[in-house]
Design a protein around this motif. Sequence first.
Motif, PDB file in Angstrom:
ATOM      1  N   GLY A  59       0.820  -1.213   0.000  1.00  0.00           N
ATOM      2  CA  GLY A  59       0.000   0.000   0.000  1.00  0.00           C
ATOM      3  C   GLY A  59       0.849   1.256   0.000  1.00  0.00           C
ATOM      4  O   GLY A  59       2.069   1.227   0.206  1.00  0.00           O
ATOM      5  N   ASP A  60       0.223   2.380  -0.226  1.00  0.00           N
ATOM      6  CA  ASP A  60       0.885   3.668  -0.292  1.00  0.00           C
ATOM      7  C   ASP A  60       1.382   4.074   1.101  1.00  0.00           C
ATOM      8  O   ASP A  60       0.585   4.222   2.027  1.00  0.00           O
ATOM      9  CB  ASP A  60      -0.074   4.726  -0.850  1.00  0.00           C
ATOM     10  N   ILE A  61       2.697   4.279   1.231  1.00  0.00           N
ATOM     11  CA  ILE A  61       3.259   4.565   2.542  1.00  0.00           C
ATOM     12  C   ILE A  61       2.804   5.924   3.075  1.00  0.00           C
ATOM     13  O   ILE A  61       2.621   6.100   4.283  1.00  0.00           O
ATOM     14  CB  ILE A  61       4.804   4.473   2.498  1.00  0.00           C
ATOM     15  N   GLN A  62       2.568   6.896   2.157  1.00  0.00           N
ATOM     16  CA  GLN A  62       2.154   8.208   2.622  1.00  0.00           C
ATOM     17  C   GLN A  62       0.728   8.171   3.169  1.00  0.00           C
ATOM     18  O   GLN A  62       0.430   8.771   4.205  1.00  0.00           O
ATOM     19  CB  GLN A  62       2.265   9.238   1.493  1.00  0.00           C
ATOM     20  N   LEU A  63      -0.140   7.450   2.473  1.00  0.00           N
ATOM     21  CA  LEU A  63      -1.511   7.306   2.980  1.00  0.00           C
ATOM     22  C   LEU A  63      -1.504   6.585   4.326  1.00  0.00           C
ATOM     23  O   LEU A  63      -2.293   6.922   5.228  1.00  0.00           O
ATOM     24  CB  LEU A  63      -2.364   6.534   1.965  1.00  0.00           C
ATOM     25  N   GLN A  64      -0.639   5.620   4.448  1.00  0.00           N
ATOM     26  CA  GLN A  64      -0.516   4.875   5.704  1.00  0.00           C
ATOM     27  C   GLN A  64      -0.034   5.812   6.829  1.00  0.00           C
ATOM     28  O   GLN A  64      -0.537   5.754   7.963  1.00  0.00           O
ATOM     29  CB  GLN A  64       0.475   3.734   5.509  1.00  0.00           C
ATOM     30  N   THR A  65       0.929   6.666   6.496  1.00  0.00           N
ATOM     31  CA  THR A  65       1.455   7.627   7.472  1.00  0.00           C
ATOM     32  C   THR A  65       0.363   8.584   7.933  1.00  0.00           C
ATOM     33  O   THR A  65       0.171   8.811   9.140  1.00  0.00           O
ATOM     34  CB  THR A  65       2.625   8.423   6.863  1.00  0.00           C
ATOM     35  N   GLU A  66      -0.360   9.143   6.986  1.00  0.00           N
ATOM     36  CA  GLU A  66      -1.419  10.100   7.324  1.00  0.00           C
ATOM     37  C   GLU A  66      -2.553   9.430   8.088  1.00  0.00           C
ATOM     38  O   GLU A  66      -3.130  10.023   9.013  1.00  0.00           O
ATOM     39  CB  GLU A  66      -1.946  10.754   6.045  1.00  0.00           C
ATOM     40  N   GLY A  67      -2.848   8.187   7.722  1.00  0.00           N
ATOM     41  CA  GLY A  67      -3.920   7.462   8.410  1.00  0.00           C
ATOM     42  C   GLY A  67      -3.580   7.203   9.865  1.00  0.00           C
ATOM     43  O   GLY A  67      -4.427   7.382  10.753  1.00  0.00           O
ATOM     44  N   LEU A  68      -2.335   6.787  10.131  1.00  0.00           N
ATOM     45  CA  LEU A  68      -1.925   6.523  11.513  1.00  0.00           C
ATOM     46  C   LEU A  68      -1.872   7.818  12.314  1.00  0.00           C
ATOM     47  O   LEU A  68      -2.302   7.865  13.474  1.00  0.00           O
ATOM     48  CB  LEU A  68      -0.560   5.831  11.534  1.00  0.00           C
ATOM     49  N   ALA A  69      -1.386   8.895  11.705  1.00  0.00           N
ATOM     50  CA  ALA A  69      -1.304  10.181  12.405  1.00  0.00           C
ATOM     51  C   ALA A  69      -2.685  10.663  12.828  1.00  0.00           C
ATOM     52  O   ALA A  69      -2.861  11.211  13.930  1.00  0.00           O
ATOM     53  CB  ALA A  69      -0.621  11.221  11.520  1.00  0.00           C
ATOM     54  N   SER A  70      -3.684  10.427  11.984  1.00  0.00           N
ATOM     55  CA  SER A  70      -5.048  10.879  12.309  1.00  0.00           C
ATOM     56  C   SER A  70      -5.666  10.081  13.450  1.00  0.00           C
ATOM     57  O   SER A  70      -6.586  10.558  14.117  1.00  0.00           O
ATOM     58  CB  SER A  70      -5.939  10.775  11.064  1.00  0.00           C
ATOM     59  N   ARG A  71      -5.164   8.873  13.690  1.00  0.00           N
ATOM     60  CA  ARG A  71      -5.705   8.031  14.762  1.00  0.00           C
ATOM     61  C   ARG A  71      -5.085   8.342  16.119  1.00  0.00           C
ATOM     62  O   ARG A  71      -5.597   7.913  17.157  1.00  0.00           O
ATOM     63  CB  ARG A  71      -5.475   6.554  14.424  1.00  0.00           C
ATOM     64  N   LEU A  72      -3.968   9.037  16.105  1.00  0.00           N
ATOM     65  CA  LEU A  72      -3.265   9.342  17.356  1.00  0.00           C
ATOM     66  C   LEU A  72      -3.816  10.638  17.950  1.00  0.00           C
ATOM     67  O   LEU A  72      -3.908  11.656  17.260  1.00  0.00           O
ATOM     68  CB  LEU A  72      -1.763   9.487  17.098  1.00  0.00           C
ATOM     69  N   GLU A  73      -4.153  10.607  19.222  1.00  0.00           N
ATOM     70  CA  GLU A  73      -4.767  11.762  19.866  1.00  0.00           C
ATOM     71  C   GLU A  73      -3.745  12.572  20.658  1.00  0.00           C
ATOM     72  O   GLU A  73      -2.815  12.016  21.240  1.00  0.00           O
ATOM     73  CB  GLU A  73      -5.888  11.306  20.807  1.00  0.00           C
ATOM     74  N   GLN A  74      -3.944  13.863  20.653  1.00  0.00           N
ATOM     75  CA  GLN A  74      -3.118  14.744  21.460  1.00  0.00           C
ATOM     76  C   GLN A  74      -3.511  14.606  22.927  1.00  0.00           C
ATOM     77  O   GLN A  74      -4.604  14.169  23.262  1.00  0.00           O
ATOM     78  CB  GLN A  74      -3.287  16.196  21.000  1.00  0.00           C
ATOM     79  N   ASP A  75      -2.570  14.999  23.825  1.00  0.00           N
ATOM     80  CA  ASP A  75      -2.870  14.964  25.256  1.00  0.00           C
ATOM     81  C   ASP A  75      -2.022  16.011  25.961  1.00  0.00           C
ATOM     82  O   ASP A  75      -1.450  16.889  25.313  1.00  0.00           O
ATOM     83  CB  ASP A  75      -2.627  13.565  25.836  1.00  0.00           C
ATOM     84  N   SER A  76      -1.914  15.908  27.281  1.00  0.00           N
ATOM     85  CA  SER A  76      -1.190  16.921  28.054  1.00  0.00           C
ATOM     86  C   SER A  76       0.317  16.867  27.813  1.00  0.00           C
ATOM     87  O   SER A  76       1.026  17.827  28.102  1.00  0.00           O
ATOM     88  CB  SER A  76      -1.465  16.736  29.545  1.00  0.00           C
TER      89      SER A  76
END
Length: 591
Positions: A59-76
């Motif tokens: 699969g496309d590594i950039q799409l994979q990168t963006e997909g994982l980044a969107s699943r990670l949540e910010q915190d304190s």
Amino acid sequence: MACFFRRTIAAKLGRTLQQSEDAFIPALSAVPVFKKQQTADFKLSISPLRIRGILPSSGDIQLQTEGLASRLEQDSVVEDISAGRGMINFKVNRKLLVQKMLEPFGKDEDEKFVLNSELFNTLKRGTTLVEYSSPNIAKKFHAGHLRSTVIGNFIANLKQCLGNDVIRMNYLGDWGMQFGLLGAGFSKFGCQEKLKQNPLQHLFEVYVQVNKEAEHNEDMMQAARDFFRQLEQHESEAVSLWQQFREITVDEYQHVYKRLGVHFDIYSGESFHHHQAQEVVQQLHSRGLLKTSEYVTVCDGIQSVAGMTHSKYRYAWFSVYKQSHLCYYYCYHYCCFLEPLWMHIFQFAASVFVFLFKTDKSQANHFHQLFHILLAMGHSWADRCEHVPFGLVLGMNTRRGEVVFLEDVLDEARARMLHNMNQSKTTKEMDNPEDTAEKVGISALIVQDFRGALQSDYKFDWDRMLQAQGDTGVFLQYTHARLRSLIRRNEGVEAVIFDPSLLLEQTSIAILQHLLRYDEVLYQSAQDLQPKHLVNFLLKLCHLIASAHRELPVKGSSQDVAQARLRLFSGACSVLANGMRILGITPVDKM
């Protein structure tokens, strides 16, 4: 320090991908600081996760990168997450960055803070035998041995810093036909009184004289052969003279080593193993690994003529010269590995590493073949042995242009540095300026040697080496001395409560971002045994500190601001001093 943030980000990734957080530690790294302002502190490379099957490899590594980044949540702790090219970038809370990075300093923990890094958990630890320097006795310490000495000292320091039990061995060149010449020559040209006054200089003069004599006098050459035969047969008079040569040489060398800040736990040498040569040959014969012709010994069908090995063969052994007695070329290296001390370590230590430094890169093939021979002889620990090759120093000479001995180089480095200090308007008054000049001069020698890859040759340059403003050892020492002066002038300021919110300027953040990389730099150095990573890290730190000196004054600031800035400078000073000591450099407090 960095381990808090790395572990927090790894835990976040582990929860999201339902994996152990340890799986993400190797893929996370601190972002290097560049001139342009940066926001990210850590980055995660996606490729290693695909290779290890944590993420789909197709699969496309950039799409994979963006997909994982969107699943990670910010915190304190992590206040921003963004996708780059095959990378996910993490920015941590700025106030928390200041707080966690400067927490260890001021608690007497600054010497040990880096050992807490989870990066080091993957490194094997145990008893580490480091063998280096290896000059020839009865000769003045030639400057050509400087590289071996400082490289070996760096690796011993690094291994010890990372939790290994380090044994430092100096394997002296203290046997061979040259001592036949020296023994015979001393009986004709030697003087015990001169030997007491200036031992190595007198032995050097005797050795030069006897070699000239032996070139055209067969009687002298025969006398040399006779003396060496007496040594091998342990005749008391010959052994006593040789022992005197060895003892006074080691004593003289220890003075030079003290100047360099180098010490050894063990002084071994070729003389310890000469009696084992025949036994080694018998072992090879018994295993069917050795064949002998009239002129040369062949190991497993591979031959070595006069020490010139052929790289296309798997094994190489030592030449056997047709003389009145057999002489086994490099047999001592094999015997050294079988020394009782080594065998004790190999047998009982859980993890052992051996580093050999006596030779430059031209001998790398010899050691590679030697380790194969050890394996063929059934010594399974041989795969834990390693030879670290290094290049040559080109153009090293003193103003006199004579034979370059190490003491001459150290004396000249001290004299040149003392002259530069006397010419500088910023030089501080000090109790022992010559001692300071010596330490700074040695720093310059070491940093010039360590700037590039060890395998590379480099051109020795006195003027460039001793520059105070360039990327030199002098610059490291100047920065450390300046920080120590700042700390001395502000003793007592740290009595107030530390407020991390007072260090949020980009200049402060850049230093802390750079310090995030310290454990990674030591980890990388432990992996490939190259000091250049640590040298370049410390030089970059000094440039960042210079900017902070200009932009973050302590004097004239309110007490709480001054205290916060002083904590920053103290932390940077501790890391700088720690790294310098690993390199083998003694930090100075004034210059």
